[in-house]
Motif scaffolding. Structure first.
Motif, short mmCIF file in Angstrom:
data_model
loop_
_atom_site.label_atom_id
_atom_site.label_comp_id
_atom_site.label_asym_id
_atom_site.label_seq_id
_atom_site.Cartn_x
_atom_site.Cartn_y
_atom_site.Cartn_z
N ILE A 11 0.83 -1.21 0.00
CA ILE A 11 0.00 0.00 0.00
C ILE A 11 0.87 1.26 0.00
O ILE A 11 0.61 2.20 -0.76
CB ILE A 11 -0.98 -0.02 1.19
N VAL A 12 1.90 1.28 0.82
CA VAL A 12 2.78 2.45 0.89
C VAL A 12 3.47 2.65 -0.46
O VAL A 12 3.50 3.77 -0.99
CB VAL A 12 3.82 2.29 2.03
N ILE A 13 3.99 1.59 -1.03
CA ILE A 13 4.63 1.69 -2.35
C ILE A 13 3.61 2.13 -3.39
O ILE A 13 3.90 2.94 -4.26
CB ILE A 13 5.30 0.35 -2.73
N GLY A 14 2.39 1.59 -3.30
CA GLY A 14 1.34 1.95 -4.23
C GLY A 14 0.95 3.42 -4.16
O GLY A 14 0.68 4.05 -5.18
N LEU A 15 0.92 3.97 -2.96
CA LEU A 15 0.63 5.40 -2.80
C LEU A 15 1.65 6.25 -3.55
O LEU A 15 1.29 7.16 -4.30
CB LEU A 15 0.63 5.79 -1.31
N ALA A 42 -3.54 -0.38 -6.62
CA ALA A 42 -3.90 -1.52 -7.47
C ALA A 42 -2.74 -1.87 -8.40
O ALA A 42 -2.48 -3.05 -8.67
CB ALA A 42 -5.15 -1.19 -8.28
N GLY A 43 -2.02 -0.86 -8.90
CA GLY A 43 -0.86 -1.10 -9.76
C GLY A 43 0.25 -1.83 -9.03
O GLY A 43 0.90 -2.72 -9.58
N ALA A 44 0.49 -1.47 -7.78
CA ALA A 44 1.50 -2.17 -6.99
C ALA A 44 1.10 -3.61 -6.74
O ALA A 44 1.94 -4.52 -6.80
CB ALA A 44 1.73 -1.44 -5.67
N LEU A 45 -0.18 -3.82 -6.47
CA LEU A 45 -0.66 -5.20 -6.29
C LEU A 45 -0.56 -5.99 -7.59
O LEU A 45 -0.18 -7.17 -7.57
CB LEU A 45 -2.10 -5.18 -5.77
N LEU A 46 -0.87 -5.36 -8.71
CA LEU A 46 -0.74 -6.01 -10.01
C LEU A 46 0.71 -6.40 -10.28
O LEU A 46 0.99 -7.52 -10.70
CB LEU A 46 -1.25 -5.08 -11.12
N ALA A 47 1.63 -5.47 -10.03
CA ALA A 47 3.05 -5.74 -10.24
C ALA A 47 3.53 -6.88 -9.34
O ALA A 47 4.30 -7.75 -9.78
CB ALA A 47 3.88 -4.49 -9.98
N LYS A 48 3.07 -6.90 -8.11
CA LYS A 48 3.44 -7.97 -7.17
C LYS A 48 2.92 -9.32 -7.67
O LYS A 48 3.66 -10.30 -7.73
CB LYS A 48 2.86 -7.66 -5.79
N PHE A 49 1.65 -9.35 -8.09
CA PHE A 49 1.03 -10.58 -8.56
C PHE A 49 1.73 -11.09 -9.82
O PHE A 49 2.09 -12.27 -9.91
CB PHE A 49 -0.46 -10.32 -8.83
N LEU A 50 1.91 -10.21 -10.80
CA LEU A 50 2.57 -10.64 -12.04
C LEU A 50 4.02 -11.04 -11.81
O LEU A 50 4.51 -11.99 -12.42
CB LEU A 50 2.49 -9.52 -13.09
N GLY A 51 4.70 -10.31 -10.95
CA GLY A 51 6.09 -10.66 -10.63
C GLY A 51 6.21 -12.02 -9.99
O GLY A 51 7.16 -12.78 -10.26
N GLN A 52 5.25 -12.38 -9.14
CA GLN A 52 5.28 -13.70 -8.51
C GLN A 52 4.97 -14.79 -9.53
O GLN A 52 5.58 -15.86 -9.50
CB GLN A 52 4.31 -13.76 -7.33
N ILE A 53 4.04 -14.52 -10.46
CA ILE A 53 3.73 -15.50 -11.50
C ILE A 53 4.94 -15.74 -12.40
O ILE A 53 5.23 -16.87 -12.78
CB ILE A 53 2.51 -15.04 -12.34
N LEU A 54 5.66 -14.66 -12.73
CA LEU A 54 6.82 -14.76 -13.61
C LEU A 54 8.07 -15.23 -12.87
O LEU A 54 9.11 -15.42 -13.50
CB LEU A 54 7.09 -13.41 -14.27
N GLY A 55 7.98 -15.39 -11.56
CA GLY A 55 9.12 -15.87 -10.78
C GLY A 55 10.12 -14.78 -10.42
O GLY A 55 11.22 -15.08 -9.99
N LEU A 56 9.73 -13.53 -10.58
CA LEU A 56 10.63 -12.43 -10.23
C LEU A 56 10.63 -12.15 -8.73
O LEU A 56 11.62 -11.65 -8.20
CB LEU A 56 10.21 -11.15 -10.98
N TYR A 57 9.52 -12.45 -8.08
CA TYR A 57 9.38 -12.23 -6.65
C TYR A 57 8.93 -13.52 -5.98
O TYR A 57 8.15 -14.28 -6.55
CB TYR A 57 8.35 -11.12 -6.35
N GLN A 58 9.40 -13.71 -4.77
CA GLN A 58 8.99 -14.87 -3.98
C GLN A 58 7.64 -14.58 -3.33
O GLN A 58 7.28 -13.42 -3.15
CB GLN A 58 10.03 -15.16 -2.89
#
Length: 88
Positions: A11-15, A42-58
């Protein structure tokens, strides 16, 4: 470091990402500043979700700040396209 774990960090990053995305994409936004901030989150959550799907984030790891800005920019762009069509 802000955003290592949890939804609060996202949320903080998203703000911040929403504010920067607004600066990068000037123009009048339907809904004003509050909507832009929510779209940034919502964009930060999207980036987090997509990054986890692509294996960029744990699992449990937040997206990076640049990825959150890109996510916020994408969501803001889509929002403007949808709301802009309704106003015509």
């Amino acid at each position: 470091m802000i955003g290592d774990n949890g939804i609060i960090g996202t949320i903080v990053i998203g703000l911040l990402a929403g504010a920067i995305a607004k600066l990068l994409m000037p123009g009048k936004d339907p809904g004003g500043c509050l909507i832009t901030i929510l779209l940034g989150i919502a964009g930060a959550l999207l980036a987090k979700f997509l990054g986890q799907i692509l294996g960029l984030y744990q699992p449990g790891q937040n997206a990076g700040f640049i990825a959150a800005i890109v996510g916020a920019f994408i969501i803001l762009f889509i929002y403007r396209m949808i709301v802009g069509r309704r106003r015509l």
